[in-house]
Design a protein around this motif. Structure first.
Motif, PDB file in Angstrom:
ATOM      1  N   LEU A 159       0.836  -1.204   0.000  1.00 25.68           N
ATOM      2  CA  LEU A 159       0.000   0.000   0.000  1.00 25.68           C
ATOM      3  C   LEU A 159       0.867   1.249   0.000  1.00 25.68           C
ATOM      4  CD1 LEU A 159      -3.132   0.919   0.568  1.00 25.68           C
ATOM      5  CD2 LEU A 159      -2.142   1.598   2.740  1.00 25.68           C
ATOM      6  N   ASP A 160       0.590   2.152  -0.909  1.00 27.58           N
ATOM      7  CA  ASP A 160       1.257   3.450  -0.965  1.00 27.58           C
ATOM      8  C   ASP A 160       0.335   4.482  -0.316  1.00 27.58           C
ATOM      9  OD1 ASP A 160       2.604   5.795  -1.563  1.00 27.58           O
ATOM     10  OD2 ASP A 160       2.559   5.510  -3.740  1.00 27.58           O
ATOM     11  N   ARG A 161       0.805   5.123   0.756  1.00 27.26           N
ATOM     12  CA  ARG A 161       0.021   6.161   1.429  1.00 27.26           C
ATOM     13  C   ARG A 161      -0.019   7.460   0.617  1.00 27.26           C
ATOM     14  NH1 ARG A 161      -0.549   6.184   7.529  1.00 27.26           N
ATOM     15  NH2 ARG A 161      -0.531   8.412   7.145  1.00 27.26           N
ATOM     16  N   LEU A 162       0.728   7.540  -0.479  1.00 29.60           N
ATOM     17  CA  LEU A 162       0.774   8.720  -1.359  1.00 29.60           C
ATOM     18  C   LEU A 162       1.279   9.950  -0.607  1.00 29.60           C
ATOM     19  CD1 LEU A 162      -2.620   8.153  -3.237  1.00 29.60           C
ATOM     20  CD2 LEU A 162      -0.311   7.564  -4.035  1.00 29.60           C
ATOM     21  N   GLU A 163       2.342   9.751   0.171  1.00 27.89           N
ATOM     22  CA  GLU A 163       2.916  10.841   0.961  1.00 27.89           C
ATOM     23  C   GLU A 163       4.385  11.082   0.638  1.00 27.89           C
ATOM     24  OE1 GLU A 163       1.925  10.665   5.170  1.00 27.89           O
ATOM     25  OE2 GLU A 163       0.070   9.617   4.667  1.00 27.89           O
ATOM     26  N   GLY A 164       4.783  10.800  -0.590  1.00 33.52           N
ATOM     27  CA  GLY A 164       6.131  11.143  -1.012  1.00 33.52           C
ATOM     28  C   GLY A 164       7.048   9.984  -1.332  1.00 33.52           C
ATOM     29  N   ALA A 165       6.641   8.742  -1.055  1.00 38.83           N
ATOM     30  CA  ALA A 165       7.522   7.598  -1.324  1.00 38.83           C
ATOM     31  C   ALA A 165       7.913   7.534  -2.798  1.00 38.83           C
ATOM     32  CB  ALA A 165       6.857   6.300  -0.889  1.00 38.83           C
ATOM     33  N   LEU A 180      -1.732  -1.366  -4.121  1.00 40.68           N
ATOM     34  CA  LEU A 180      -2.865  -0.470  -3.865  1.00 40.68           C
ATOM     35  C   LEU A 180      -2.357   0.870  -3.370  1.00 40.68           C
ATOM     36  CD1 LEU A 180      -5.027  -2.979  -1.764  1.00 40.68           C
ATOM     37  CD2 LEU A 180      -5.408  -2.376  -4.169  1.00 40.68           C
ATOM     38  N   THR A 181      -3.244   1.872  -3.387  1.00 39.98           N
ATOM     39  CA  THR A 181      -2.948   3.144  -2.730  1.00 39.98           C
ATOM     40  C   THR A 181      -4.018   3.375  -1.663  1.00 39.98           C
ATOM     41  OG1 THR A 181      -4.313   4.631  -4.065  1.00 39.98           O
ATOM     42  CG2 THR A 181      -2.104   4.078  -4.937  1.00 39.98           C
ATOM     43  N   ILE A 182      -3.763   4.328  -0.804  1.00 44.47           N
ATOM     44  CA  ILE A 182      -4.714   4.638   0.266  1.00 44.47           C
ATOM     45  C   ILE A 182      -6.074   5.045  -0.317  1.00 44.47           C
ATOM     46  CG2 ILE A 182      -3.962   7.047   0.563  1.00 44.47           C
ATOM     47  CD1 ILE A 182      -5.074   4.503   3.302  1.00 44.47           C
ATOM     48  N   ARG A 183      -6.067   5.638  -1.485  1.00 44.44           N
ATOM     49  CA  ARG A 183      -7.347   6.022  -2.119  1.00 44.44           C
ATOM     50  C   ARG A 183      -8.191   4.805  -2.469  1.00 44.44           C
ATOM     51  NH1 ARG A 183      -4.464  10.712  -4.958  1.00 44.44           N
ATOM     52  NH2 ARG A 183      -5.227  12.500  -3.769  1.00 44.44           N
ATOM     53  N   ASP A 184      -7.534   3.677  -2.752  1.00 43.46           N
ATOM     54  CA  ASP A 184      -8.284   2.449  -3.027  1.00 43.46           C
ATOM     55  C   ASP A 184      -9.087   2.014  -1.807  1.00 43.46           C
ATOM     56  OD1 ASP A 184      -7.400   2.037  -5.719  1.00 43.46           O
ATOM     57  OD2 ASP A 184      -5.490   1.299  -4.930  1.00 43.46           O
ATOM     58  N   LEU A 185      -8.674   2.435  -0.618  1.00 44.82           N
ATOM     59  CA  LEU A 185      -9.395   2.104   0.612  1.00 44.82           C
ATOM     60  C   LEU A 185     -10.439   3.160   0.954  1.00 44.82           C
ATOM     61  CD1 LEU A 185      -6.567   0.753   2.962  1.00 44.82           C
ATOM     62  CD2 LEU A 185      -7.775  -0.378   1.093  1.00 44.82           C
ATOM     63  N   GLY A 186     -10.586   4.168   0.079  1.00 45.17           N
ATOM     64  CA  GLY A 186     -11.587   5.208   0.310  1.00 45.17           C
ATOM     65  C   GLY A 186     -11.128   6.305   1.243  1.00 45.17           C
ATOM     66  N   VAL A 187      -9.809   6.482   1.378  1.00 47.10           N
ATOM     67  CA  VAL A 187      -9.250   7.487   2.286  1.00 47.10           C
ATOM     68  C   VAL A 187      -8.367   8.441   1.484  1.00 47.10           C
ATOM     69  CG1 VAL A 187      -7.772   7.858   4.306  1.00 47.10           C
ATOM     70  CG2 VAL A 187      -9.278   5.864   4.221  1.00 47.10           C
ATOM     71  N   GLU A 188      -8.496   9.727   1.752  1.00 45.86           N
ATOM     72  CA  GLU A 188      -7.637  10.712   1.095  1.00 45.86           C
ATOM     73  C   GLU A 188      -6.290  10.808   1.839  1.00 45.86           C
ATOM     74  OE1 GLU A 188      -7.724  12.635  -1.791  1.00 45.86           O
ATOM     75  OE2 GLU A 188      -9.260  11.121  -2.161  1.00 45.86           O
ATOM     76  N   PRO A 189      -5.205  10.891   1.110  1.00 43.61           N
ATOM     77  CA  PRO A 189      -3.874  10.945   1.737  1.00 43.61           C
ATOM     78  C   PRO A 189      -3.604  12.295   2.393  1.00 43.61           C
ATOM     79  CG  PRO A 189      -3.686  11.205  -0.624  1.00 43.61           C
ATOM     80  CD  PRO A 189      -5.136  10.910  -0.353  1.00 43.61           C
ATOM     81  N   LEU A 190      -2.597  12.288   3.261  1.00 39.63           N
ATOM     82  CA  LEU A 190      -2.138  13.549   3.860  1.00 39.63           C
ATOM     83  C   LEU A 190      -1.400  14.392   2.830  1.00 39.63           C
ATOM     84  CD1 LEU A 190      -0.600  12.362   7.261  1.00 39.63           C
ATOM     85  CD2 LEU A 190      -2.738  13.570   6.896  1.00 39.63           C
ATOM     86  N   GLY A 191      -0.730  13.738   1.916  1.00 40.65           N
ATOM     87  CA  GLY A 191       0.108  14.449   0.952  1.00 40.65           C
ATOM     88  C   GLY A 191       1.544  14.482   1.448  1.00 40.65           C
ATOM     89  N   PRO A 192       2.481  14.858   0.576  1.00 47.12           N
ATOM     90  CA  PRO A 192       3.903  14.889   0.961  1.00 47.12           C
ATOM     91  C   PRO A 192       4.147  15.799   2.159  1.00 47.12           C
ATOM     92  CG  PRO A 192       3.652  15.120  -1.408  1.00 47.12           C
ATOM     93  CD  PRO A 192       2.281  15.233  -0.814  1.00 47.12           C
ATOM     94  N   ALA A 193       5.139  15.413   2.953  1.00 47.90           N
ATOM     95  CA  ALA A 193       5.491  16.206   4.142  1.00 47.90           C
ATOM     96  C   ALA A 193       6.144  17.509   3.748  1.00 47.90           C
ATOM     97  CB  ALA A 193       6.430  15.415   5.037  1.00 47.90           C
TER      98      ALA A 193
END
Length: 193
Positions: A159-165, A180-193
């Protein structure tokens, strides 16, 4: 996102992660950042159905990397993924695949290894992890195997949290994929730090 799993398998993995790994609320991450969700990947990677789906997905991703002879990553997140991929490898025509695990620090006794397993210098490897946030854990594993003289062909996360990896891997010239990405679980990411 992933062709490594069929639509049905992908849906089952999403449901498992939503049910067993995803927690909503306020959490402090290892980085110190605050997050509105938390993913405990081991709740799925250490279950029979999750391990099988993840092992199949990892091997599906590796189909494009036939030169990879070993899979591994930083202990604890990578451990069950490596085991699942190795257990299923013969079914995918990859009976020669080997595994390795990277300790968080050099062992203070015995051989003092940082990297454990049958990994030979010059090997082409894949680094795996359960959850990619900034990619820091996987980059520690990359550094350890590169120090042994191995080449990393690809980094793969469940799973990619879509936060800069993805950006951090790209900056190092590393290919990166996730099942998968976090969006696939129905959750919006925090975004890059």
């Amino acid at each position: 996102m992933s062709e490594a799993l069929s639509g049905e398998q992908r849906g089952r993995l999403i449901r498992l992660l939503q049910r067993d790994s995803l927690r909503l609320g306020q959490f402090t991450l290892a980085s110190g950042r605050s997050s509105h969700y938390y993913i405990d990947g081991r709740k799925v990677t250490l279950g029979a159905e999750g391990a099988r789906l993840i092992g199949q997905g990892m091997l599906g991703m590796l189909a494009a990397h036939r030169d990879v002879v070993a899979v591994g990553g930083l202990t604890m997140g990578a451990d069950p993924i490596v085991g699942a991929a190795l257990a299923l490898a013969p079914e995918h025509g990859r009976g020669e695949l080997r595994g390795f695990l990277v300790r968080k620090q050099t062992k203070g006794h015995g051989t003092g290894n940082l990297v454990e397993g049958p990994l030979e210098p010059g090997s082409i490897v894949a680094v795996v992890d359960d959850v990619a946030t900034t990619g820091g854990s996987s980059l520690l594993a990359v550094d350890a195997v590169e120090a042994l003289g191995c080449k990393v062909a690809v980094v793969i996360a469940v799973l990619d949290r879509l936060e800069g990896a993805a950006e951090n891997f790209a900056a190092r010239g590393l290919a990166f994929h996730s099942l998968l990405t976090i969006r696939d679980l129905g959750v919006e990411p925090l975004g890059p730090a």
